[in-house]
Design a protein around this motif. Sequence first.
Motif, PDB file in Angstrom:
ATOM      1  N   ALA A  37      42.812  40.290  40.129  1.00 18.61           N
ATOM      2  CA  ALA A  37      42.634  41.545  39.971  1.00 18.61           C
ATOM      3  C   ALA A  37      41.563  42.137  40.783  1.00 18.61           C
ATOM      4  O   ALA A  37      41.495  43.099  41.780  1.00 18.61           O
ATOM      5  N   MET A  40      41.944  42.250  44.391  1.00 21.06           N
ATOM      6  CA  MET A  40      42.821  43.440  44.732  1.00 21.06           C
ATOM      7  C   MET A  40      42.309  44.675  44.591  1.00 21.06           C
ATOM      8  O   MET A  40      42.634  45.881  45.243  1.00 21.06           O
ATOM      9  N   LYS A  42      41.482  46.031  41.698  1.00 21.57           N
ATOM     10  CA  LYS A  42      42.015  46.494  40.432  1.00 21.57           C
ATOM     11  C   LYS A  42      41.345  46.154  39.254  1.00 21.57           C
ATOM     12  O   LYS A  42      40.767  44.887  39.403  1.00 21.57           O
ATOM     13  N   SER A  43      41.587  46.531  38.181  1.00 23.08           N
ATOM     14  CA  SER A  43      41.192  46.121  36.866  1.00 23.08           C
ATOM     15  C   SER A  43      42.015  45.033  36.313  1.00 23.08           C
ATOM     16  O   SER A  43      43.214  44.911  36.756  1.00 23.08           O
ATOM     17  N   TYR A  46      45.135  46.649  34.753  1.00 20.40           N
ATOM     18  CA  TYR A  46      46.011  46.900  35.709  1.00 20.40           C
ATOM     19  C   TYR A  46      46.915  45.829  35.953  1.00 20.40           C
ATOM     20  O   TYR A  46      48.002  45.946  36.056  1.00 20.40           O
ATOM     21  N   TYR A  47      46.466  44.530  36.486  1.00 22.26           N
ATOM     22  CA  TYR A  47      47.218  43.639  36.771  1.00 22.26           C
ATOM     23  C   TYR A  47      47.938  43.177  35.528  1.00 22.26           C
ATOM     24  O   TYR A  47      49.239  42.694  35.694  1.00 22.26           O
ATOM     25  N   SER A  61      50.861  48.470  46.561  1.00 18.23           N
ATOM     26  CA  SER A  61      50.250  47.418  45.545  1.00 18.23           C
ATOM     27  C   SER A  61      50.855  46.227  46.083  1.00 18.23           C
ATOM     28  O   SER A  61      50.228  45.325  45.890  1.00 18.23           O
ATOM     29  N   LYS A  64      49.065  44.892  48.847  1.00 19.13           N
ATOM     30  CA  LYS A  64      47.715  44.337  48.458  1.00 19.13           C
ATOM     31  C   LYS A  64      47.768  42.973  47.943  1.00 19.13           C
ATOM     32  O   LYS A  64      46.989  42.340  48.125  1.00 19.13           O
TER      33      LYS A  64
END
Length: 92
Positions: A37, A40, A42-43, A46-47, A61, A64
Amino acid sequence: MTREDKALSNLNGQKKVIIRKLDKLRAKKMMTKTEFAALMGKSPSYYSVVLNRGCALTVESLAKIASAFERKIELRLVCSNTPMACGRSSSR
């Protein structure tokens, strides 16, 4: 079920296949979900949402995620099985 509903259902199925493949690749590279994550941008939550529900997954997405594994996403627009969708007359 409308043609559009069928197309969306098919797309959601394809997303799930891609997500499973990418998660297997993540595990093969011995990367934690948190590490992935972060890679990427992201948190971890999120993943997890993407992995478990496949929602909020855009082409961007996917790109990424693929890039994080030094992969690429290839999209194709292909003709459905109906003659009219392919620009052919149904009388053939």
